[in-house]
Design an enzyme around this catalytic site. Structure first.
Site, mmCIF file in Angstrom:
data_model
loop_
_atom_site.group_PDB
_atom_site.id
_atom_site.type_symbol
_atom_site.label_atom_id
_atom_site.label_comp_id
_atom_site.label_asym_id
_atom_site.label_seq_id
_atom_site.Cartn_x
_atom_site.Cartn_y
_atom_site.Cartn_z
ATOM 1 N N ASP A 175 0.866 -1.179 0.000
ATOM 2 C CA ASP A 175 0.000 0.000 0.000
ATOM 3 C C ASP A 175 0.899 1.224 0.000
ATOM 4 O O ASP A 175 2.106 1.123 0.251
ATOM 5 C CB ASP A 175 -0.889 -0.001 1.250
ATOM 6 N N SER A 176 0.321 2.381 -0.251
ATOM 7 C CA SER A 176 1.076 3.629 -0.202
ATOM 8 C C SER A 176 1.561 3.933 1.211
ATOM 9 O O SER A 176 2.450 4.753 1.388
ATOM 10 C CB SER A 176 0.198 4.773 -0.711
ATOM 11 N N CYS A 183 -4.256 -1.061 -2.056
ATOM 12 C CA CYS A 183 -4.436 0.383 -2.150
ATOM 13 C C CYS A 183 -5.340 0.626 -3.346
ATOM 14 O O CYS A 183 -5.073 0.126 -4.448
ATOM 15 C CB CYS A 183 -3.084 1.053 -2.370
ATOM 16 N N GLU A 216 -6.235 9.061 9.680
ATOM 17 C CA GLU A 216 -4.885 8.897 10.233
ATOM 18 C C GLU A 216 -4.720 9.629 11.549
ATOM 19 O O GLU A 216 -3.985 9.195 12.432
ATOM 20 C CB GLU A 216 -3.826 9.337 9.205
ATOM 21 N N CYS A 247 -11.516 3.342 -0.670
ATOM 22 C CA CYS A 247 -10.231 3.816 -0.175
ATOM 23 C C CYS A 247 -9.952 3.070 1.122
ATOM 24 O O CYS A 247 -10.866 2.860 1.927
ATOM 25 C CB CYS A 247 -10.278 5.328 0.065
ATOM 26 N N HIS A 307 -8.726 3.846 3.831
ATOM 27 C CA HIS A 307 -8.935 4.528 5.114
ATOM 28 C C HIS A 307 -10.401 4.619 5.530
ATOM 29 O O HIS A 307 -10.696 4.864 6.681
ATOM 30 C CB HIS A 307 -8.373 5.954 5.040
HETATM 31 N N1 DGN Z 1 -4.257 3.762 0.239
HETATM 32 C C1 DGN Z 1 -4.837 4.846 -0.534
HETATM 33 C C2 DGN Z 1 -6.079 4.348 -1.241
HETATM 34 O O1 DGN Z 1 -6.686 3.325 -0.859
HETATM 35 O O2 DGN Z 1 -6.459 4.951 -2.230
HETATM 36 C C3 DGN Z 1 -5.195 6.021 0.349
HETATM 37 C C4 DGN Z 1 -3.983 6.735 0.912
HETATM 38 C C5 DGN Z 1 -3.360 7.640 -0.091
HETATM 39 O O3 DGN Z 1 -2.446 7.247 -0.763
HETATM 40 N N2 DGN Z 1 -3.828 8.835 -0.203
#
Ligand code: DGN
Length: 258
Positions: A7-8, A70, A149, A181, A183
């Site tokens: 993931d990012s 992600c 977050e 997403c 989050h």
């Molecule tokens: N993990 C990213 C997503 O699911 O799109 C969200 C976090 C990000 O990179 N802004």
């Protein structure tokens, strides 16, 4: 080998959590690209370049399957990853879209995600591929990522932000809403409060865990039931402190800091 997950940053830990619950015998390797987060506001080209790097790192460690945990990376880079890798690659978008199509009662499907995910049109295409007549309403909700977050998942601030973003969904008669997403599952409570009880929320993480389980079974790649708990390893591309601290909330358990 283990299941590779990237993931990012920390968001993919909600996907890992669902994977661990659904496949308790599997070893996992997680890579959070915390040096380059966020992906959600970057171009598809850049996100694809980062994604290929992440995949390479995990592949060198012997993964049997890659989960792109992600939404933004799945939207931008899935075809490139599938073409480049010798192991199966699964994203979070297909499974989420499929679940939404099974659940809608014909009133239309809403999708929320980062600007990158929504702009790519990946969810819209996946939904329309499954049902060409489906009405899709997609909206980017960029402020949800920092709220999740920071742990601002309850109370007036997230509620006001959610109302700004989501008021239109209630008006448009959407009956199913995809949390597109990583989050957003943390904000399920306020999202549900704003869209109301008639809108069913689809958690892409759970849908993805189910898809991974099916794929492993089909390919005969399931890990045998082991005696002890399987190993879960974590890697990040920046210093680990914030990942360990904030990530525990996303994963629902402590993250070992090696
Ligand atoms: N993990 C990213 C997503 O699911 O799109 C969200 C976090 C990000 O990179 N802004």
């Amino acid at each position: 080998g283990p299941i590779g997950v990237f993931d990012s940053g920390i968001g993919g830990l909600t996907v890992l959590k669902a994977l661990m619950a659904r496949l308790p015998h599997e070893r996992t390797l997680y890579l959070g690209d915390t040096a380059r987060v966020p992906y959600g506001t970057k171009s598809g080209e850049v996100v694809t370049r980062y994604s290929l790097k992440n995949a390479e790192f995990l592949l060198e460690r012997g993964i049997k399957l890659l989960v792109v945990a992600c939404n933004t990376a799945s939207a931008a880079a899935l075809p490139a990853l599938q073409a480049a890798l010798p192991v199966p690659v699964l994203g979070v978008i297909e499974p989420g879209a499929r679940t939404a199509l099974q659940r809608t009662r014909g009133g239309g499907v809403g999708v929320i995600g980062t600007p990158g995910t929504i702009r790519s049109g990946a969810y819209q295409r996946a939904l329309e591929a499954g049902n060409p007549k489906i009405a899709v309403k997609a909206t980017a909700c960029p402020l949800f990522v920092p709220l999740a977050e920071e742990g601002w998942t309850n109370g007036d601030v997230p509620l006001l932000v959610a109302r700004e973003y989501l008021a239109g969904f209630a008006r448009d008669g959407v009956d199913t809403l995809v949390l597109g997403c990583t989050h957003y599952p943390l904000l399920k409570g306020v999202i549900a409060e704003v869209v109301g009880p008639h809108v069913s929320l689809v958690d892409s993480a759970e849908a993805t865990a189910e898809a991974v389980a099916q794929l492993l079974e089909e390919k005969g790649l399931l890990a045998p039931a082991s005696v002890g708990a399987p190993e879960h390893a974590f890697f990040v591309t920046d210093v680990p402190e914030r990942f360990v601290e904030v990530g525990a909330r996303f994963l629902g358990r402590p993250i070992p800091s090696a």
